[in-house]
Design a protein around this motif. Structure first.
Motif, PDB file in Angstrom:
ATOM      1  N   LEU A  61      11.526 130.092 -26.071  1.00 27.75           N
ATOM      2  CA  LEU A  61      11.492 131.085 -25.001  1.00 27.75           C
ATOM      3  C   LEU A  61      10.247 131.963 -25.091  1.00 27.75           C
ATOM      4  N   HIS A  62       9.872 132.334 -26.303  1.00 26.20           N
ATOM      5  CA  HIS A  62       8.732 133.232 -26.504  1.00 26.20           C
ATOM      6  C   HIS A  62       7.443 132.640 -25.955  1.00 26.20           C
ATOM      7  N   THR A  63       7.236 131.341 -26.138  1.00 23.51           N
ATOM      8  CA  THR A  63       5.982 130.707 -25.701  1.00 23.51           C
ATOM      9  C   THR A  63       5.995 130.357 -24.216  1.00 23.51           C
ATOM     10  N   LEU A  64       7.178 130.226 -23.628  1.00 21.25           N
ATOM     11  CA  LEU A  64       7.266 129.797 -22.233  1.00 21.25           C
ATOM     12  C   LEU A  64       7.134 130.951 -21.244  1.00 21.25           C
ATOM     13  N   LEU A  65       7.481 132.172 -21.667  1.00 20.06           N
ATOM     14  CA  LEU A  65       7.530 133.301 -20.731  1.00 20.06           C
ATOM     15  C   LEU A  65       6.293 134.173 -20.822  1.00 20.06           C
ATOM     16  N   CYS A  66       5.892 134.732 -19.683  1.00  9.56           N
ATOM     17  CA  CYS A  66       4.782 135.684 -19.657  1.00  9.56           C
ATOM     18  C   CYS A  66       5.273 137.052 -20.115  1.00  9.56           C
ATOM     19  N   ASP A  67       4.336 137.961 -20.362  1.00 10.96           N
ATOM     20  CA  ASP A  67       4.700 139.291 -20.852  1.00 10.96           C
ATOM     21  C   ASP A  67       5.576 140.047 -19.860  1.00 10.96           C
ATOM     22  N   GLU A  68       5.322 139.854 -18.574  1.00  8.94           N
ATOM     23  CA  GLU A  68       6.126 140.535 -17.560  1.00  8.94           C
ATOM     24  C   GLU A  68       7.591 140.122 -17.661  1.00  8.94           C
ATOM     25  N   ALA A  69       7.829 138.822 -17.826  1.00  8.84           N
ATOM     26  CA  ALA A  69       9.195 138.324 -17.920  1.00  8.84           C
ATOM     27  C   ALA A  69       9.887 138.836 -19.172  1.00  8.84           C
ATOM     28  N   LYS A  70       9.131 138.971 -20.248  1.00 12.13           N
ATOM     29  CA  LYS A  70       9.720 139.397 -21.521  1.00 12.13           C
ATOM     30  C   LYS A  70      10.233 140.835 -21.478  1.00 12.13           C
ATOM     31  N   ARG A  71       9.803 141.599 -20.498  1.00 11.35           N
ATOM     32  CA  ARG A  71      10.265 142.985 -20.385  1.00 11.35           C
ATOM     33  C   ARG A  71      11.738 143.059 -20.032  1.00 11.35           C
ATOM     34  N   TRP A  72      12.282 141.972 -19.514  1.00 10.75           N
ATOM     35  CA  TRP A  72      13.691 141.961 -19.109  1.00 10.75           C
ATOM     36  C   TRP A  72      14.597 141.412 -20.205  1.00 10.75           C
ATOM     37  N   LEU A  73      14.037 141.154 -21.371  1.00  7.42           N
ATOM     38  CA  LEU A  73      14.771 140.507 -22.447  1.00  7.42           C
ATOM     39  C   LEU A  73      14.623 141.289 -23.752  1.00  7.42           C
TER      40      LEU A  73
END
Length: 341
Positions: A202-214
């Motif tokens: 998950l860490h490598t697949l998502l951009c920084d913006e998406a990671k803000r929701w996790l």
């Protein structure tokens, strides 16, 4: 799809929704927060003072439920209202409320609990909801401020089919009284992604913006105890008895994300008492909470927490011994009443 409590064990109800959750969804701008590390968990004592009859006691059969101490199995006679008034609840940081999502008695009791908390002026609180996904926090805030219509809100937050019958009253109560509502769960598109690709990817697949929701990635894996409990539950629900790879990671992402945003909300201080944290009342599926597993394992361990779980059952019988130790408080609700959907 309705999952009846007669066909699937109560503890399995939230887990059963995994297969329905993997649909792509539109996104909304997130709110950014950060966590601080901590050490050993703090647990509040079980409430003993509620176990005596008093003039203020509520007839629990009139509430269509019976409330028990989950540690001893002793019945508590002051009901949900008494629970909301007790200092041990008011002095906690997190109140975890587990339900079967189509239990009408639980939903009435939850509303009664929140209304009683409004009367406790010495403690500020907020409401966290499992069905609200973290990428809908902005539109949730906008609805509470009357910036968007109710229909727009329901569309944007992807409200469940039983929203009007079971959850609308909770949201409207918070809106009326200026109570914050936390959209705490993981966006379902990422739950679907982790199911397909696994926790580590998950860490490598998502951009920084998406990671803000996790939660911070990679999120903590499920404990061995939770893994076995999940395996047993899911295998009972499948004709082949098998649990597909990735389903546990998907379930754990739900737990970790809810715990992440609950922890952030709890760290906010009461503006009127800067040394006091905000009490977070979280309402979600019982599977995520029972036995101190799931969501509770991912909470910041320094947070003081109390758990209350609603289970449909026979009110004519005593405390079901197999629920002993599953939560601080167990409310047995009338299983003979029609389900809400």
């Amino acid at each position: 799809m309705k999952v009846g409590v007669q066909r699937i064990p109560a503890v399995a109800f939230s887990a059963a929704q995994l297969a329905l959750s993997f649909l792509p969804q539109a996104t909304l701008p997130p709110l950014a927060f950060s966590l601080s590390p901590s050490q050993s968990p703090v647990r509040l004592p079980t409430l003993r003072c509620l176990m005596t009859n008093s003039a203020a006691s509520v007839g629990q059969h009139h509430e269509n439920l019976r409330l028990f101490d989950g540690r001893s199995g002793q019945e508590i006679n002051s009901g949900i209202v008494g629970l909301a008034r007790d200092p041990s609840v008011l002095n906690s940081d997190v109140l975890l409320v587990g339900e079967i999502h189509d239990d009408p008695v639980a939903h009435v009791a939850e509303l009664k609990l929140l209304k009683e908390l409004l009367l406790q002026s010495n403690r500020k609180w907020c409401l966290s909801l499992e069905f609200l996904e973290s990428d809908t926090q902005l539109v949730t805030d906008e609805y509470l401020r009357n910036l968007v219509s109710e229909e727009m809100f329901k569309t944007c937050v992807r409200a469940p089919s039983n929203y009007d019958s079971d959850y609308r009253a909770l949201i409207e109560l918070c809106k009326e009284h200026g109570i914050p509502v936390i959209a705490s769960n993981a966006p379902r598109r990422y739950v679907s992604l982790v199911r397909r690709c696994g926790r580590e990817q998950l860490h490598t697949l998502l951009c920084d913006e998406a990671k803000r929701w996790l939660p911070p990635l990679p999120f903590q894996a499920a404990s061995a105890t939770y893994h076995e409990r999940f395996r047993q539950t899911m295998s009972q629900m499948r004709s082949d008895g098998q649990v597909p790879a990735g389903m546990l990671d998907a379930q754990t992402l739900w737990d970790a994300t809810m715990a992440h945003f609950i922890t952030i909300a709890a760290k906010r201080t009461n503006p009127e008492q800067t040394d006091q944290r905000m009490l977070v009342v979280h309402i979600g599926g019982s599977f995520h909470i029972e036995g101190g597993l799931g969501l509770a394992e991912h909470l910041n361990p320094e947070l003081r927490r109390i758990s209350l779980i609603f289970h449909p059952g026979d009110l004519q019988h005593g405390f079901p011994q197999h629920y002993l130790g599953q939560a601080d408080f167990i409310a047995i609700t009338d299983h003979n009443l029609p389900r809400s959907y």
